[in-house]
Design a protein around this motif. Sequence first.
Motif, mmCIF file in Angstrom:
data_model
loop_
_atom_site.group_PDB
_atom_site.id
_atom_site.type_symbol
_atom_site.label_atom_id
_atom_site.label_comp_id
_atom_site.label_asym_id
_atom_site.label_seq_id
_atom_site.Cartn_x
_atom_site.Cartn_y
_atom_site.Cartn_z
ATOM 1 N N ARG A 138 -7.977 -34.630 -11.603
ATOM 2 C CA ARG A 138 -7.259 -36.020 -11.046
ATOM 3 C C ARG A 138 -6.764 -35.049 -9.785
ATOM 4 O O ARG A 138 -6.446 -35.728 -8.824
ATOM 5 N N VAL A 139 -5.517 -34.434 -9.833
ATOM 6 C CA VAL A 139 -4.877 -33.906 -8.959
ATOM 7 C C VAL A 139 -6.198 -33.370 -7.234
ATOM 8 O O VAL A 139 -5.448 -34.115 -6.473
ATOM 9 N N LYS A 140 -6.448 -32.541 -7.721
ATOM 10 C CA LYS A 140 -7.730 -32.123 -7.252
ATOM 11 C C LYS A 140 -8.049 -33.065 -6.412
ATOM 12 O O LYS A 140 -8.108 -33.535 -4.849
ATOM 13 N N ALA A 141 -9.280 -34.251 -6.816
ATOM 14 C CA ALA A 141 -9.692 -34.985 -6.282
ATOM 15 C C ALA A 141 -8.339 -35.648 -5.285
ATOM 16 O O ALA A 141 -9.251 -36.106 -4.208
ATOM 17 N N TRP A 142 -7.468 -36.493 -6.284
ATOM 18 C CA TRP A 142 -6.491 -37.700 -4.800
ATOM 19 C C TRP A 142 -6.213 -36.322 -3.923
ATOM 20 O O TRP A 142 -6.085 -37.312 -2.755
ATOM 21 N N ASN A 143 -6.063 -34.696 -3.434
ATOM 22 C CA ASN A 143 -5.294 -33.985 -2.431
ATOM 23 C C ASN A 143 -6.770 -34.090 -1.103
ATOM 24 O O ASN A 143 -6.888 -34.546 -0.452
ATOM 25 N N ASP A 144 -7.838 -34.304 -2.207
ATOM 26 C CA ASP A 144 -9.586 -34.234 -1.217
ATOM 27 C C ASP A 144 -9.300 -35.479 -1.105
ATOM 28 O O ASP A 144 -10.165 -35.531 0.408
ATOM 29 N N GLY A 145 -9.326 -36.083 -1.526
ATOM 30 C CA GLY A 145 -9.075 -37.607 -0.460
ATOM 31 C C GLY A 145 -7.800 -38.196 0.389
ATOM 32 O O GLY A 145 -8.199 -39.377 1.054
ATOM 33 N N GLN A 146 -7.722 -37.611 0.355
ATOM 34 C CA GLN A 146 -6.392 -37.593 1.200
ATOM 35 C C GLN A 146 -6.470 -37.762 2.324
ATOM 36 O O GLN A 146 -6.134 -38.713 3.499
ATOM 37 N N TRP A 147 -7.197 -37.125 3.298
ATOM 38 C CA TRP A 147 -8.166 -37.871 4.194
ATOM 39 C C TRP A 147 -8.923 -38.466 4.359
ATOM 40 O O TRP A 147 -8.512 -39.767 5.801
ATOM 41 N N VAL A 148 -9.805 -39.151 3.354
ATOM 42 C CA VAL A 148 -9.767 -40.134 3.789
ATOM 43 C C VAL A 148 -8.958 -41.824 3.257
ATOM 44 O O VAL A 148 -9.041 -42.846 4.476
ATOM 45 N N ARG A 149 -8.096 -41.395 3.157
ATOM 46 C CA ARG A 149 -6.759 -43.023 2.818
ATOM 47 C C ARG A 149 -6.299 -42.338 4.827
ATOM 48 O O ARG A 149 -5.696 -43.342 4.619
ATOM 49 N N ASP A 150 -6.211 -41.364 5.182
ATOM 50 C CA ASP A 150 -5.476 -41.375 5.981
ATOM 51 C C ASP A 150 -5.922 -42.182 6.976
ATOM 52 O O ASP A 150 -5.495 -42.712 8.288
ATOM 53 N N ALA A 151 -7.631 -41.994 7.060
ATOM 54 C CA ALA A 151 -8.323 -42.505 8.446
ATOM 55 C C ALA A 151 -8.834 -44.278 7.974
ATOM 56 O O ALA A 151 -8.180 -44.262 9.177
ATOM 57 N N ALA A 152 -8.756 -44.359 6.700
ATOM 58 C CA ALA A 152 -8.531 -45.699 6.543
ATOM 59 C C ALA A 152 -7.346 -46.286 7.022
ATOM 60 O O ALA A 152 -7.279 -47.598 7.787
ATOM 61 N N GLN A 153 -6.530 -45.522 7.030
ATOM 62 C CA GLN A 153 -4.231 -46.095 7.124
ATOM 63 C C GLN A 153 -3.968 -46.424 9.393
ATOM 64 O O GLN A 153 -4.401 -47.236 9.748
ATOM 65 N N ALA A 154 -5.240 -45.312 9.930
ATOM 66 C CA ALA A 154 -5.377 -45.024 11.216
ATOM 67 C C ALA A 154 -6.239 -46.069 12.243
ATOM 68 O O ALA A 154 -6.285 -46.834 12.689
ATOM 69 N N HIS A 155 -7.160 -46.564 10.997
ATOM 70 C CA HIS A 155 -8.147 -47.529 11.628
ATOM 71 C C HIS A 155 -7.292 -48.646 11.556
ATOM 72 O O HIS A 155 -7.907 -50.228 11.953
ATOM 73 N N ALA A 156 -6.735 -49.191 10.310
ATOM 74 C CA ALA A 156 -6.226 -50.456 10.409
ATOM 75 C C ALA A 156 -4.941 -50.404 10.973
ATOM 76 O O ALA A 156 -4.761 -51.581 11.690
ATOM 77 N N ALA A 157 -4.215 -49.212 11.544
ATOM 78 C CA ALA A 157 -3.308 -49.550 12.641
ATOM 79 C C ALA A 157 -3.856 -49.812 13.632
ATOM 80 O O ALA A 157 -3.263 -50.788 14.390
ATOM 81 N N LYS A 158 -4.819 -49.319 13.921
ATOM 82 C CA LYS A 158 -5.949 -49.515 15.257
ATOM 83 C C LYS A 158 -5.933 -50.940 15.207
ATOM 84 O O LYS A 158 -6.002 -51.777 16.625
ATOM 85 N N GLN A 159 -6.704 -51.615 14.037
ATOM 86 C CA GLN A 159 -7.087 -52.666 14.291
ATOM 87 C C GLN A 159 -5.937 -53.813 14.376
ATOM 88 O O GLN A 159 -6.271 -54.482 15.042
ATOM 89 N N LYS A 160 -4.681 -53.667 13.591
ATOM 90 C CA LYS A 160 -3.770 -53.755 13.998
ATOM 91 C C LYS A 160 -3.255 -54.392 15.277
ATOM 92 O O LYS A 160 -2.424 -56.063 15.709
ATOM 93 N N ALA A 161 -2.614 -53.334 15.897
ATOM 94 C CA ALA A 161 -2.199 -53.413 17.688
ATOM 95 C C ALA A 161 -3.360 -53.960 18.109
ATOM 96 O O ALA A 161 -2.732 -54.545 18.976
ATOM 97 N N ARG A 162 -4.467 -54.032 18.023
ATOM 98 C CA ARG A 162 -5.525 -54.589 18.487
ATOM 99 C C ARG A 162 -5.787 -55.815 18.747
ATOM 100 O O ARG A 162 -5.246 -56.706 19.845
ATOM 101 N N ALA A 163 -5.025 -56.226 17.596
ATOM 102 C CA ALA A 163 -4.737 -58.093 17.199
ATOM 103 C C ALA A 163 -3.749 -58.590 17.593
ATOM 104 O O ALA A 163 -3.525 -59.480 18.428
#
Length: 342
Positions: A312-337
């Motif tokens: 579980r810990v490995k899966a969480w760490n391996d998925g960090q880039w997905v969470r980072d990308a989703a957050q960066a996308h959400a921040a970009k959308q918010k800034a645009r709005a």
Amino acid sequence: MYTQALDLPDPSTSGSGALSAVPPGPTADEAARQDRFDACVDADGKIEPRDWMPEAYRKTLVRQISQHAHSEVVGMLPEGNWISRAPSLKRKAILLAKVQDEGGHGLYLYSAAETLGTSRDQMVDALHSGKAKYSSIFNYPTLSWADVGVIGWLVDGAAIMNQIPLCRCSYGPYARAMIRVCKEESFHQRQGYEALLVMMRGTPAQRAMVQDAVNRWWWKCLAMFGPPDTDSPHSAQGMRWGIKRISNDALRQKFVDATVPQAKVLGVTLPDPDLKWNEERQQHDYGAIDWDEFWATVNGNGPCNKERLATRVKAWNDGQWVRDAAQAHAAKQKARAMKEAA
Ligand code: FAQ
């Protein structure tokens, strides 16, 4: 010097920081809120996230719901181990769907716990650091394909027995999540039983594989319901609050009584020489559960605890880039709005 006098000054009201021997009682407002909460629970009503609730009720729910969510997520691992080795395309598709359902159950439950003010990150941290529990049953290995069928039949069967009463739990978001979870668990139980029926109509080696899996899982499934009522510290309060509706022992008994006829139809023996119908009680008697083994597993020393947590810990760490990308996308959308709105 030594006095029984009642006219001594009250230290809680005289002098700064003085301690009171007796904590202050509830104010009239607090007492009224508690009365409304008790009346709602007594009338089988639902407590909703914005309603006032005692802190201990909130804490108990977060403990139970987060443990339940972790169980669903860690519970994907033993069966997930067989996805790439399923014996046919049909079995593989069924197993994939089942394992995905378990992941989904984890997500509904994390969301239900979040309504109580605990974030998903906090719950996941507690799991990964070993502070939070998850069901003992997922710390055992799946050694053959028959284990997948037996997990469906017995583990999901036990889970349904425990979870149907939770559909009537006093906390609204948990109760509503459980309705959908139970419908899906029912499909899980049936697919497991059906897979075993097919194996039992197969070769002697297949039948032996099913019996071996039943022998290894039976007692662990009985322990899944939790310690005996007499040793269950949370039961009395959980029942008073309408979180638990049926006790650990009563659910275990219902599970035994429901499973014995199913084992007969399947043609397997349940590995308990003391298992027999008790005419007087109109229930089955069964043998002693090894509670030392249960507690060793709950406390981190079962056969697969370390492996499960590390995965579980490995899966969480391996998925960090997905969470980072989703957050960066959400921040970009918010800034645009915000730019468009300005
Ligand atoms: N494993 O006083 P009680 C599934 C702990 S989902 C580990 O009786 P309570 C779906 C308990 O937490 C399976 N620990 O506690 C699926 C407490 O420890 P704490 C999970 C256990 O809460 C299928 C201490 O012992 N289901 O299978 C266990 O009133 C196939 C004292 O116990 C749920 O979580 C155990 N078996 O009653 C997924 C259902 N039993 O917190 C994939 C919701 C007890 O003080 C594949 N939970 N403990 O440190 C419940 O109904 C209750 O929490 C109980 C325990 C009944 C589990």
